[in-house]
Design an enzyme around this catalytic site. Structure first.
Site, PDB file in Angstrom:
ATOM      1  N   ASN A  48      30.281  25.940  45.391  1.00  0.00           N
ATOM      2  CA  ASN A  48      31.281  26.396  46.364  1.00  0.00           C
ATOM      3  C   ASN A  48      32.346  25.325  46.555  1.00  0.00           C
ATOM      4  OD1 ASN A  48      29.138  25.008  47.667  1.00  0.00           O
ATOM      5  ND2 ASN A  48      29.576  25.946  49.638  1.00  0.00           N
ATOM      6  N   CYS A  59      33.252  30.919  46.720  1.00  0.00           N
ATOM      7  CA  CYS A  59      31.791  30.888  46.577  1.00  0.00           C
ATOM      8  C   CYS A  59      31.420  30.350  45.195  1.00  0.00           C
ATOM      9  CB  CYS A  59      31.211  32.282  46.721  1.00  0.00           C
ATOM     10  SG  CYS A  59      31.119  32.889  48.413  1.00  0.00           S
ATOM     11  N   GLU A  61      29.288  31.490  43.099  1.00  0.00           N
ATOM     12  CA  GLU A  61      29.158  32.544  42.083  1.00  0.00           C
ATOM     13  C   GLU A  61      30.517  32.907  41.506  1.00  0.00           C
ATOM     14  OE1 GLU A  61      27.967  32.467  45.119  1.00  0.00           O
ATOM     15  OE2 GLU A  61      26.038  33.460  45.304  1.00  0.00           O
ATOM     16  N   CYS A  93      26.356  36.484  48.487  1.00  0.00           N
ATOM     17  CA  CYS A  93      26.975  37.289  49.552  1.00  0.00           C
ATOM     18  C   CYS A  93      27.404  38.643  48.986  1.00  0.00           C
ATOM     19  CB  CYS A  93      28.160  36.538  50.166  1.00  0.00           C
ATOM     20  SG  CYS A  93      29.645  36.551  49.125  1.00  0.00           S
TER      21      CYS A  93
HETATM   22  N1  THU Z   1      28.502  30.608  49.743  1.00  0.00           N
HETATM   23  C1  THU Z   1      28.432  30.664  48.384  1.00  0.00           C
HETATM   24  O1  THU Z   1      28.945  29.782  47.685  1.00  0.00           O
HETATM   25  N2  THU Z   1      27.789  31.718  47.829  1.00  0.00           N
HETATM   26  C2  THU Z   1      27.193  32.715  48.534  1.00  0.00           C
HETATM   27  O2  THU Z   1      26.768  33.690  47.956  1.00  0.00           O
HETATM   28  C3  THU Z   1      27.036  32.586  49.987  1.00  0.00           C
HETATM   29  C4  THU Z   1      27.957  31.612  50.625  1.00  0.00           C
HETATM   30  C5  THU Z   1      29.214  29.483  50.347  1.00  0.00           C
HETATM   31  C6  THU Z   1      30.522  29.860  50.980  1.00  0.00           C
HETATM   32  C7  THU Z   1      30.701  28.734  51.972  1.00  0.00           C
HETATM   33  O3  THU Z   1      31.311  27.637  51.282  1.00  0.00           O
HETATM   34  C8  THU Z   1      29.295  28.356  52.355  1.00  0.00           C
HETATM   35  O4  THU Z   1      28.445  28.909  51.379  1.00  0.00           O
HETATM   36  C9  THU Z   1      28.870  28.851  53.726  1.00  0.00           C
HETATM   37  O5  THU Z   1      29.103  30.203  53.856  1.00  0.00           O
END
Ligand code: THU
Length: 140
Positions: A48, A59, A61, A93
């Site tokens: 992220n 994110c 992914e 997410c």
């Molecule tokens: N986050 C991800 O990188 N992937 C996900 O599927 C869930 C959330 C990150 C986004 C943000 O930088 C942190 O986690 C908190 O939400």
């Protein structure tokens, strides 16, 4: 395409954990790594990448998908996400489930690890049933 092996998943877990080390998460302090296996057997990673303008954050992914597509691949055969050792297993997410569905099949494994071991394993179809997809925008 060959079935995804346990060795593939172990390699993805290691890559996702390594990518997580590079997370830029100064705002949430919630570090995430992701690793994707493509149709050529290559592994693509992301972490992220947060931003002071919070909605501009990416994110893990999505970053990994960008790496996969920009390397010339078009299929996601397996997904491993790496999070911390919180009470709940990290799961992609909702938005990332949709992004993954563009390149992955309903039976694509999506696994979750923490620094100590495996936390969960599902298929993309379990995480995103009745997905909106190409068939809706490009009807036969
Ligand atoms: N986050 C991800 O990188 N992937 C996900 O599927 C869930 C959330 C990150 C986004 C943000 O930088 C942190 O986690 C908190 O939400």
């Amino acid at each position: 395409m060959p079935a995804v092996s346990d060795d593939d998943l172990q390699a993805l877990a290691a890559a996702a954990r390594a990518a997580r080390e590079h997370a830029h998460a100064p705002y949430s302090r919630f570090r995430v790594g992701a690793a994707l296996l493509d149709e050529h057997g290559r592994v693509h990673c992301g972490c992220n990448v947060e931003n002071a303008a919070y909605p501009q954050s990416l994110c893990a992914e999505a970053v990994a998908l960008g790496a996969l597509v920009s390397a010339g691949a078009r299929r996601v055969r397996a997904v491993v996400v790496a999070g911390g050792d919180g009470p709940e297993a990290l799961m992609p997410c909702g938005g990332c489930r949709q992004k993954l569905a563009e390149f992955a099949a309903a039976d694509t494994p999506v696994a979750s690890v923490d620094p100590h071991g495996w936390r969960a394993r599902h298929t993309l179809g379990e995480l995103l049933p009745f997905a909106f997809g190409q068939g809706h925008v490009k009807p036969r």
